[in-house]
Design an enzyme around this catalytic site. Sequence first.
Site, PDB file in Angstrom:
ATOM      1  N   CYS A  77      27.513  -4.553 -36.862  1.00 19.04           N
ATOM      2  CA  CYS A  77      27.145  -2.333 -36.630  1.00 19.04           C
ATOM      3  C   CYS A  77      26.764  -2.763 -35.264  1.00 19.04           C
ATOM      4  O   CYS A  77      27.022  -3.087 -33.697  1.00 19.04           O
ATOM      5  CB  CYS A  77      26.394  -1.975 -37.901  1.00 19.04           C
ATOM      6  SG  CYS A  77      26.641  -0.490 -37.998  1.00 19.04           S
ATOM      7  N   LEU A  78      25.285  -2.378 -34.970  1.00 17.07           N
ATOM      8  CA  LEU A  78      25.029  -2.007 -34.387  1.00 17.07           C
ATOM      9  C   LEU A  78      24.205  -3.241 -32.966  1.00 17.07           C
ATOM     10  O   LEU A  78      24.254  -3.867 -31.912  1.00 17.07           O
ATOM     11  CB  LEU A  78      23.497  -1.546 -34.189  1.00 17.07           C
ATOM     12  CG  LEU A  78      22.408  -0.671 -32.720  1.00 17.07           C
ATOM     13  CD1 LEU A  78      22.988   0.146 -31.540  1.00 17.07           C
ATOM     14  CD2 LEU A  78      20.908  -0.074 -33.002  1.00 17.07           C
TER      15      LEU A  78
ATOM     16  N   SER B 109      21.585   3.148 -40.381  1.00 17.11           N
ATOM     17  CA  SER B 109      22.787   3.451 -39.582  1.00 17.11           C
ATOM     18  C   SER B 109      22.494   4.632 -39.643  1.00 17.11           C
ATOM     19  O   SER B 109      23.294   4.903 -39.125  1.00 17.11           O
ATOM     20  CB  SER B 109      23.145   2.523 -39.859  1.00 17.11           C
ATOM     21  OG  SER B 109      23.072   1.136 -39.501  1.00 17.11           O
TER      22      SER B 109
ATOM     23  N   ASN C  38      30.881   1.867 -40.954  1.00 20.28           N
ATOM     24  CA  ASN C  38      29.330   3.038 -40.876  1.00 20.28           C
ATOM     25  C   ASN C  38      28.998   3.268 -39.414  1.00 20.28           C
ATOM     26  O   ASN C  38      27.982   2.392 -38.645  1.00 20.28           O
ATOM     27  CB  ASN C  38      27.975   3.494 -41.352  1.00 20.28           C
ATOM     28  CG  ASN C  38      27.629   4.492 -40.880  1.00 20.28           C
ATOM     29  OD1 ASN C  38      27.543   5.109 -40.297  1.00 20.28           O
ATOM     30  ND2 ASN C  38      26.319   4.111 -41.418  1.00 20.28           N
TER      31      ASN C  38
ATOM     32  N   GLN D 122      27.052  -4.190 -30.906  1.00 13.98           N
ATOM     33  CA  GLN D 122      26.994  -3.643 -30.121  1.00 13.98           C
ATOM     34  C   GLN D 122      26.902  -3.916 -28.957  1.00 13.98           C
ATOM     35  O   GLN D 122      26.657  -4.083 -27.537  1.00 13.98           O
ATOM     36  CB  GLN D 122      27.192  -2.028 -30.448  1.00 13.98           C
ATOM     37  CG  GLN D 122      28.052  -1.139 -31.170  1.00 13.98           C
ATOM     38  CD  GLN D 122      27.750  -0.359 -31.599  1.00 13.98           C
ATOM     39  OE1 GLN D 122      27.046   0.772 -31.447  1.00 13.98           O
ATOM     40  NE2 GLN D 122      29.024   0.669 -32.527  1.00 13.98           N
TER      41      GLN D 122
ATOM     42  N   HIS E 207      30.573  -3.967 -42.028  1.00 12.62           N
ATOM     43  CA  HIS E 207      29.713  -3.989 -42.854  1.00 12.62           C
ATOM     44  C   HIS E 207      29.966  -5.183 -44.045  1.00 12.62           C
ATOM     45  O   HIS E 207      30.702  -5.473 -44.876  1.00 12.62           O
ATOM     46  CB  HIS E 207      28.828  -3.174 -43.654  1.00 12.62           C
ATOM     47  CG  HIS E 207      28.171  -2.027 -42.527  1.00 12.62           C
ATOM     48  ND1 HIS E 207      26.398  -2.140 -42.289  1.00 12.62           N
ATOM     49  CD2 HIS E 207      28.500  -1.669 -41.974  1.00 12.62           C
ATOM     50  CE1 HIS E 207      25.741  -1.926 -41.487  1.00 12.62           C
ATOM     51  NE2 HIS E 207      28.028  -1.300 -40.805  1.00 12.62           N
TER      52      HIS E 207
ATOM     53  N   GLY F   2      21.921  -0.504 -37.637  1.00 10.55           N
ATOM     54  CA  GLY F   2      21.334   0.199 -36.924  1.00 10.55           C
ATOM     55  C   GLY F   2      21.772   1.190 -36.140  1.00 10.55           C
ATOM     56  O   GLY F   2      23.150   1.412 -36.359  1.00 10.55           O
TER      57      GLY F   2
ATOM     58  N   GLY G 246      29.861   5.671 -34.950  1.00  6.36           N
ATOM     59  CA  GLY G 246      29.582   6.621 -34.478  1.00  6.36           C
ATOM     60  C   GLY G 246      30.493   6.375 -32.692  1.00  6.36           C
ATOM     61  O   GLY G 246      30.506   6.852 -31.637  1.00  6.36           O
TER      62      GLY G 246
ATOM     63  N   GLU H 170      27.965  -6.765 -45.214  1.00  7.53           N
ATOM     64  CA  GLU H 170      27.751  -7.273 -47.126  1.00  7.53           C
ATOM     65  C   GLU H 170      28.044  -5.749 -47.474  1.00  7.53           C
ATOM     66  O   GLU H 170      27.376  -5.878 -49.059  1.00  7.53           O
ATOM     67  CB  GLU H 170      25.982  -6.868 -46.319  1.00  7.53           C
ATOM     68  CG  GLU H 170      25.526  -5.469 -45.521  1.00  7.53           C
ATOM     69  CD  GLU H 170      25.847  -5.233 -44.946  1.00  7.53           C
ATOM     70  OE1 GLU H 170      25.942  -3.833 -44.427  1.00  7.53           O
ATOM     71  OE2 GLU H 170      26.471  -5.937 -43.903  1.00  7.53           O
TER      72      GLU H 170
END
Length: 395
Positions: free
Chosen positions: A277-278, A49, A319, A281, A362, A248, A321, A364
């Site tokens: 995460c990605l 990522s 993490n 999204q 996250h 990612g 953006g 994990e």
Amino acid sequence: MSERVPARLALEDGRIFHGRHFGARAEVAAEVVFNTSLVGYQEVLTDPSYCFEAVTFTTPILGIYGVPGDLDAQSAQPRAAAILCREVCHRPSNWRSQESLPAYMERHGIPGIEGLDTRSLTQHLRDQGSKIGVISQDDSLSDADLVDKAKAAPRMEGLDLAKVVTTNEPYAWTEGFTPDTHPWSQNLPAPQAAPGSVGKVVVVDFGVKYEILRHLVARGCEVLVVPATTTAAEVFAHDPVGVFLSNGPGDPAAVTYGHELVRELVAAARVPVFGICLGHQILCLALGAKSHHMKFGHRGSNHPVRDHETGRVLITAQNHGFAIDCESLAATPLEPSFTSLFDGCLEGVRHKQLPVESVQFHPEAGPGPKEAAAFFERFVSAIRGAKVGAKQVAG
């Protein structure tokens, strides 16, 4: 200790930061971001990522425990573009250390700058937003030359980086958590279920971290990792009991093939679909939501989020953006499930009718707190629930 070579960080807005080079001798352009974690620099470096990101660590000193081989790595190679810090330790002391952080970075071609005023840099990024920057040791270039290079570099918006970090071919992952993989811990991060007892789970690799795969295996999933460009037909050909959308890098709006995959997976309503995460999204965009590039993002190991269902507050590793616009969920079959207590950012969703869920943070960790790991339990429970439902329909 290697020769102390001057180095500069030039931001696209004209700010120049001076320090000393460590790691590999290389000039790179990347989005400059900051991370507030106190430990876990190897995990950050190897987290896919962080592709195309120069990571500023706010902790005063980095590298004191060295690099303990590959056990802490989150992918096969470092993916971050560079490290920026106040001070780096060149002579680590720890029973697990196999090499220093500067030596590790030099071996993998990753440049770093120490001696930076990281407080000033972090405040600038927080106030002005993340910036494209150029890291250079070339004293023949003027400050203006480096700023021009930063201005000419690609923007994070519109970048499909999942294709850069994804696997080229499908592969099986069988490693969970054992005393061998976690020799420093008396308590393993997850309960140990019988291998493969849950069934086959297809993990779509948009930049997956190894820790995610370990959590799935530890809970009895037979894990098959497939490339980001895998189609829904190819996924179903593996006859999975669930599909997991990984983390990612890059702009989720640019991963249009991922949107199409998720739309088809959800429309088929055959198996639970979860994402991180990605993956979160992409799931939201596929079902009609909208995303935006955040001012400076969330990166660290101490981010509180509120669970809408229980009211409980979890401390999470983050993490990202980019974020999903919460208001845009109104036009989708999704509803909010987690919210950031830092800035109200959407941190999770669930489908109103189907076993489809995702989180922005996250669970994990790797690095970070483990208290959000129950998300993997929810995934396994959804798979078992879907199996029961299928048997009842068949009966």
